[in-house]
Scaffold this motif. Structure first.
Motif, PDB file in Angstrom:
ATOM      1  N   ASN A  80     -40.732   5.470 -20.410  1.00  9.09           N
ATOM      2  CA  ASN A  80     -39.985   4.413 -19.715  1.00  9.09           C
ATOM      3  C   ASN A  80     -40.855   3.564 -18.788  1.00  9.09           C
ATOM      4  O   ASN A  80     -40.527   2.406 -18.536  1.00  9.09           O
ATOM      5  CB  ASN A  80     -38.846   5.072 -18.921  1.00  9.09           C
ATOM      6  CG  ASN A  80     -38.285   4.143 -17.864  1.00  9.09           C
ATOM      7  OD1 ASN A  80     -37.479   3.265 -18.144  1.00  9.09           O
ATOM      8  ND2 ASN A  80     -38.736   4.314 -16.612  1.00  9.09           N
ATOM      9  N   ALA A  81     -41.960   4.122 -18.262  1.00  9.80           N
ATOM     10  CA  ALA A  81     -42.757   3.396 -17.255  1.00  9.80           C
ATOM     11  C   ALA A  81     -43.144   2.019 -17.784  1.00  9.80           C
ATOM     12  O   ALA A  81     -43.567   1.884 -18.935  1.00  9.80           O
ATOM     13  CB  ALA A  81     -44.017   4.188 -16.908  1.00  9.80           C
ATOM     14  N   GLY A  82     -42.978   1.012 -16.952  1.00  2.00           N
ATOM     15  CA  GLY A  82     -43.337  -0.337 -17.390  1.00  2.00           C
ATOM     16  C   GLY A  82     -43.474  -1.271 -16.207  1.00  2.00           C
ATOM     17  O   GLY A  82     -42.900  -1.033 -15.143  1.00  2.00           O
ATOM     18  N   ILE A  83     -44.278  -2.320 -16.408  1.00  5.62           N
ATOM     19  CA  ILE A  83     -44.474  -3.318 -15.347  1.00  5.62           C
ATOM     20  C   ILE A  83     -44.427  -4.724 -15.944  1.00  5.62           C
ATOM     21  O   ILE A  83     -44.551  -4.887 -17.163  1.00  5.62           O
ATOM     22  CB  ILE A  83     -45.831  -3.125 -14.610  1.00  5.62           C
ATOM     23  CG1 ILE A  83     -47.017  -3.275 -15.584  1.00  5.62           C
ATOM     24  CG2 ILE A  83     -45.895  -1.772 -13.908  1.00  5.62           C
ATOM     25  CD1 ILE A  83     -48.376  -3.377 -14.884  1.00  5.62           C
ATOM     26  N   THR A  84     -44.260  -5.712 -15.070  1.00  3.99           N
ATOM     27  CA  THR A  84     -44.379  -7.121 -15.479  1.00  3.99           C
ATOM     28  C   THR A  84     -45.438  -7.795 -14.606  1.00  3.99           C
ATOM     29  O   THR A  84     -45.596  -7.438 -13.429  1.00  3.99           O
ATOM     30  CB  THR A  84     -43.053  -7.896 -15.292  1.00  3.99           C
ATOM     31  OG1 THR A  84     -42.576  -7.675 -13.964  1.00  3.99           O
ATOM     32  CG2 THR A  84     -41.991  -7.477 -16.287  1.00  3.99           C
ATOM     33  N   ARG A  85     -46.153  -8.734 -15.174  1.00  3.39           N
ATOM     34  CA  ARG A  85     -47.067  -9.627 -14.437  1.00  3.39           C
ATOM     35  C   ARG A  85     -46.930 -10.985 -15.115  1.00  3.39           C
ATOM     36  O   ARG A  85     -47.758 -11.377 -15.926  1.00  3.39           O
ATOM     37  CB  ARG A  85     -48.527  -9.153 -14.512  1.00  3.39           C
ATOM     38  CG  ARG A  85     -48.821  -7.799 -13.899  1.00  3.39           C
ATOM     39  CD  ARG A  85     -48.821  -7.822 -12.363  1.00  3.39           C
ATOM     40  NE  ARG A  85     -49.160  -6.511 -11.838  1.00  3.39           N
ATOM     41  CZ  ARG A  85     -48.300  -5.518 -11.610  1.00  3.39           C
ATOM     42  NH1 ARG A  85     -47.015  -5.702 -11.868  1.00  3.39           N
ATOM     43  NH2 ARG A  85     -48.708  -4.370 -11.114  1.00  3.39           N
ATOM     44  N   ASP A  86     -45.828 -11.698 -14.793  1.00  2.00           N
ATOM     45  CA  ASP A  86     -45.473 -12.901 -15.556  1.00  2.00           C
ATOM     46  C   ASP A  86     -46.325 -14.118 -15.201  1.00  2.00           C
ATOM     47  O   ASP A  86     -46.832 -14.235 -14.072  1.00  2.00           O
ATOM     48  CB  ASP A  86     -43.999 -13.261 -15.304  1.00  2.00           C
ATOM     49  CG  ASP A  86     -43.050 -12.149 -15.766  1.00  2.00           C
ATOM     50  OD1 ASP A  86     -43.510 -11.222 -16.456  1.00  2.00           O
ATOM     51  OD2 ASP A  86     -41.858 -12.230 -15.429  1.00  2.00           O
ATOM     52  N   GLY A  87     -46.414 -15.024 -16.130  1.00  2.00           N
ATOM     53  CA  GLY A  87     -47.102 -16.298 -15.888  1.00  2.00           C
ATOM     54  C   GLY A  87     -47.313 -17.024 -17.204  1.00  2.00           C
ATOM     55  O   GLY A  87     -47.431 -16.369 -18.247  1.00  2.00           O
ATOM     56  N   LEU A  88     -47.299 -18.345 -17.150  1.00  2.00           N
ATOM     57  CA  LEU A  88     -47.578 -19.106 -18.378  1.00  2.00           C
ATOM     58  C   LEU A  88     -49.017 -18.831 -18.801  1.00  2.00           C
ATOM     59  O   LEU A  88     -49.875 -18.575 -17.942  1.00  2.00           O
ATOM     60  CB  LEU A  88     -47.354 -20.596 -18.119  1.00  2.00           C
ATOM     61  CG  LEU A  88     -45.913 -20.950 -17.734  1.00  2.00           C
ATOM     62  CD1 LEU A  88     -45.810 -22.401 -17.301  1.00  2.00           C
ATOM     63  CD2 LEU A  88     -44.949 -20.657 -18.884  1.00  2.00           C
ATOM     64  N   ILE A  89     -49.292 -18.875 -20.087  1.00  2.00           N
ATOM     65  CA  ILE A  89     -50.594 -18.408 -20.584  1.00  2.00           C
ATOM     66  C   ILE A  89     -51.771 -19.168 -19.958  1.00  2.00           C
ATOM     67  O   ILE A  89     -52.828 -18.593 -19.697  1.00  2.00           O
ATOM     68  CB  ILE A  89     -50.655 -18.438 -22.130  1.00  2.00           C
ATOM     69  CG1 ILE A  89     -51.825 -17.583 -22.610  1.00  2.00           C
ATOM     70  CG2 ILE A  89     -50.725 -19.866 -22.663  1.00  2.00           C
ATOM     71  CD1 ILE A  89     -51.729 -17.142 -24.048  1.00  2.00           C
ATOM     72  N   MET A  90     -51.554 -20.471 -19.670  1.00  2.00           N
ATOM     73  CA  MET A  90     -52.641 -21.266 -19.062  1.00  2.00           C
ATOM     74  C   MET A  90     -53.065 -20.685 -17.720  1.00  2.00           C
ATOM     75  O   MET A  90     -54.211 -20.799 -17.312  1.00  2.00           O
ATOM     76  CB  MET A  90     -52.164 -22.705 -18.818  1.00  2.00           C
ATOM     77  CG  MET A  90     -51.816 -23.453 -20.071  1.00  2.00           C
ATOM     78  SD  MET A  90     -53.268 -24.128 -20.842  1.00  2.00           S
ATOM     79  CE  MET A  90     -53.630 -25.478 -19.747  1.00  2.00           C
ATOM     80  N   ARG A  91     -52.080 -20.090 -17.013  1.00  2.00           N
ATOM     81  CA  ARG A  91     -52.382 -19.589 -15.662  1.00  2.00           C
ATOM     82  C   ARG A  91     -52.524 -18.072 -15.607  1.00  2.00           C
ATOM     83  O   ARG A  91     -52.916 -17.535 -14.577  1.00  2.00           O
ATOM     84  CB  ARG A  91     -51.257 -20.004 -14.699  1.00  2.00           C
ATOM     85  CG  ARG A  91     -51.252 -21.473 -14.443  1.00  2.00           C
ATOM     86  CD  ARG A  91     -50.331 -21.817 -13.277  1.00  2.00           C
ATOM     87  NE  ARG A  91     -49.754 -23.130 -13.529  1.00  2.00           N
ATOM     88  CZ  ARG A  91     -48.469 -23.392 -13.622  1.00  2.00           C
ATOM     89  NH1 ARG A  91     -47.588 -22.435 -13.435  1.00  2.00           N
ATOM     90  NH2 ARG A  91     -48.047 -24.595 -13.861  1.00  2.00           N
ATOM     91  N   MET A  92     -52.168 -17.385 -16.694  1.00  2.00           N
ATOM     92  CA  MET A  92     -52.180 -15.916 -16.649  1.00  2.00           C
ATOM     93  C   MET A  92     -53.616 -15.402 -16.527  1.00  2.00           C
ATOM     94  O   MET A  92     -54.494 -15.787 -17.300  1.00  2.00           O
ATOM     95  CB  MET A  92     -51.537 -15.340 -17.917  1.00  2.00           C
ATOM     96  CG  MET A  92     -51.418 -13.829 -17.866  1.00  2.00           C
ATOM     97  SD  MET A  92     -50.550 -13.160 -19.300  1.00  2.00           S
ATOM     98  CE  MET A  92     -48.860 -13.618 -18.926  1.00  2.00           C
ATOM     99  N   LYS A  93     -53.792 -14.519 -15.543  1.00  2.00           N
ATOM    100  CA  LYS A  93     -55.145 -13.959 -15.366  1.00  2.00           C
ATOM    101  C   LYS A  93     -55.370 -12.861 -16.407  1.00  2.00           C
ATOM    102  O   LYS A  93     -54.435 -12.174 -16.800  1.00  2.00           O
ATOM    103  CB  LYS A  93     -55.270 -13.360 -13.964  1.00  2.00           C
ATOM    104  CG  LYS A  93     -55.147 -14.383 -12.863  1.00  2.00           C
ATOM    105  CD  LYS A  93     -55.499 -13.730 -11.514  1.00  2.00           C
ATOM    106  CE  LYS A  93     -55.290 -14.718 -10.388  1.00  2.00           C
ATOM    107  NZ  LYS A  93     -53.873 -14.828 -10.013  1.00  2.00           N
ATOM    108  N   LYS A  94     -56.617 -12.680 -16.773  1.00  2.00           N
ATOM    109  CA  LYS A  94     -56.964 -11.623 -17.743  1.00  2.00           C
ATOM    110  C   LYS A  94     -56.487 -10.274 -17.190  1.00  2.00           C
ATOM    111  O   LYS A  94     -56.001  -9.409 -17.942  1.00  2.00           O
ATOM    112  CB  LYS A  94     -58.489 -11.653 -17.943  1.00  2.00           C
ATOM    113  CG  LYS A  94     -59.099 -10.476 -18.659  1.00  2.00           C
ATOM    114  CD  LYS A  94     -58.928 -10.548 -20.165  1.00  2.00           C
ATOM    115  CE  LYS A  94     -59.808  -9.588 -20.939  1.00  2.00           C
ATOM    116  NZ  LYS A  94     -59.821  -8.222 -20.519  1.00  2.00           N
ATOM    117  N   ALA A  95     -56.599 -10.104 -15.869  1.00  2.00           N
ATOM    118  CA  ALA A  95     -56.182  -8.834 -15.248  1.00  2.00           C
ATOM    119  C   ALA A  95     -54.681  -8.589 -15.445  1.00  2.00           C
ATOM    120  O   ALA A  95     -54.242  -7.437 -15.548  1.00  2.00           O
ATOM    121  CB  ALA A  95     -56.520  -8.846 -13.758  1.00  2.00           C
ATOM    122  N   ASP A  96     -53.879  -9.668 -15.490  1.00  2.00           N
ATOM    123  CA  ASP A  96     -52.429  -9.521 -15.687  1.00  2.00           C
ATOM    124  C   ASP A  96     -52.113  -9.086 -17.125  1.00  2.00           C
ATOM    125  O   ASP A  96     -51.177  -8.341 -17.370  1.00  2.00           O
ATOM    126  CB  ASP A  96     -51.705 -10.831 -15.377  1.00  2.00           C
ATOM    127  CG  ASP A  96     -51.814 -11.198 -13.907  1.00  2.00           C
ATOM    128  OD1 ASP A  96     -51.966 -10.268 -13.079  1.00  2.00           O
ATOM    129  OD2 ASP A  96     -51.777 -12.398 -13.589  1.00  2.00           O
TER     130      ASP A  96
END
Ligand code: NAP
Length: 246
Positions: A90-106
């Protein structure tokens, strides 16, 4: 006596949100819960709630995405409990952002927890589960089925969970292991609390039943998949979304 009396279930991300409710439901059916999460304090707080109901809840700190830590956790489970019958990823996370702004770390952190985490637990506990004709329930998401702007990392991870579920169902069926997934829509938890009112309003317009789901809407379906009433089901993805995906 419940239908899961005598069974031992691992639930990841079990200290809050949907995971905690899944653990509560399985425990109410008699299962012993091995709860996994990253924060010790939160696990201990949650343990008090289970103890108050006389439910068995054994907390373990482990980052599901870290292969070596999951191996260490596996050793402890073997030592402390012998084996398991049910695994709920069940464990899960979100790190949302449009692809242009999404960091590689996200991208990396969401894949680490949501996808590699499921692989690690399934792989490392597969031997135990094969010996017991065990059950795996993976928590995916409707976003893994239909996609969503601003969530390429999350949707890729949750689509991957569906792939793992279907492949493993075929791989492990000879040993009697059933593998299914639940794909929730929007459920009221800390994960969705952080969305703006505007986004929530927009979401509601796309939900035919006109409301967000509750963690119990998911935990009841997980209990069904983890129990004897679904004994002829494997490789399935049950969508629980108030009709969003129709
Ligand atoms: P939540 O309230 O954020 O709970 C997630 C839990 O997972 C937290 O206890 C969290 O620990 C734990 N966790 C995070 N990273 C971990 C790691 N590396 N190792 C072990 N545990 C970790 O989320 P939720 O809404 O209950 O979501 C549960 C699952 O349902 C997730 O897989 C999510 O993607 C899925 N889902 C949720 C929704 C929704 O609308 N809520 C919809 C579709 C699918 P911390 O407390 O330390 O962060």
């Amino acid at each position: 006596m419940g239908v899961l009396t005598g069974k031992t279930a691992i639930v990841t991300g079990a200290s809050r949100g949907i995971g905690k409710t899944i653990a509560m439901d399985l425990a109410a059916s008699g299962a012993k819960i091995i709860a996994v999460d990253v924060l010790q304090d939160q696990l201990i707080e949650t343990q008090k709630e289970f103890n108050a109901k006389d439910f068995q809840y054994f907390p373990y700190v482990c980052d599901v995405g870290d292969y070596d830590k999951v191996e260490e956790f596996h050793k402890k489970v073997k030592q402390d409990h012998g084996s398991i019958d049910i695994l709920v990823n069940n464990a899960g996370i979100t790190r949302d952002g449009l692809i242009m702004r999404m960091k590689k770390a996200d991208w990396d952190s969401v894949i680490h927890v949501n996808l590699t985490g499921v692989f690690n637990l399934c792989k490392i506990f597969s031997r135990m589960l094969m010996k017991k004709a065990g059950i795996i329930v993976n928590i995916s998401s409707v976003i893994g089925v239909m996609g969503n702007a601003g969530q390429v990392n999350y949707s890729a991870s949750k689509a991957g969970v569906i792939g793992i579920t279907k492949s493993l169902a075929k791989e492990l069926s000879k040993k009697g292991v059933r593998v299914n997934a639940v794909a929730p829509g929007y459920i009221q938890t800390a994960m969705t609390d952080k969305l703006s009112d505007e986004v929530k309003e927009e979401m509601l317009k796309n939900i035919p039943l006109g409301k967000l789901g509750a963690p119990e809407d998911i935990s009841k379906v997980v209990s069904f998949l983890a129990g004897p009433d679904s004994s002829y089901m494997t490789g399935q993805v049950l969508i629980v979304d108030g009709g969003m995906c129709i």
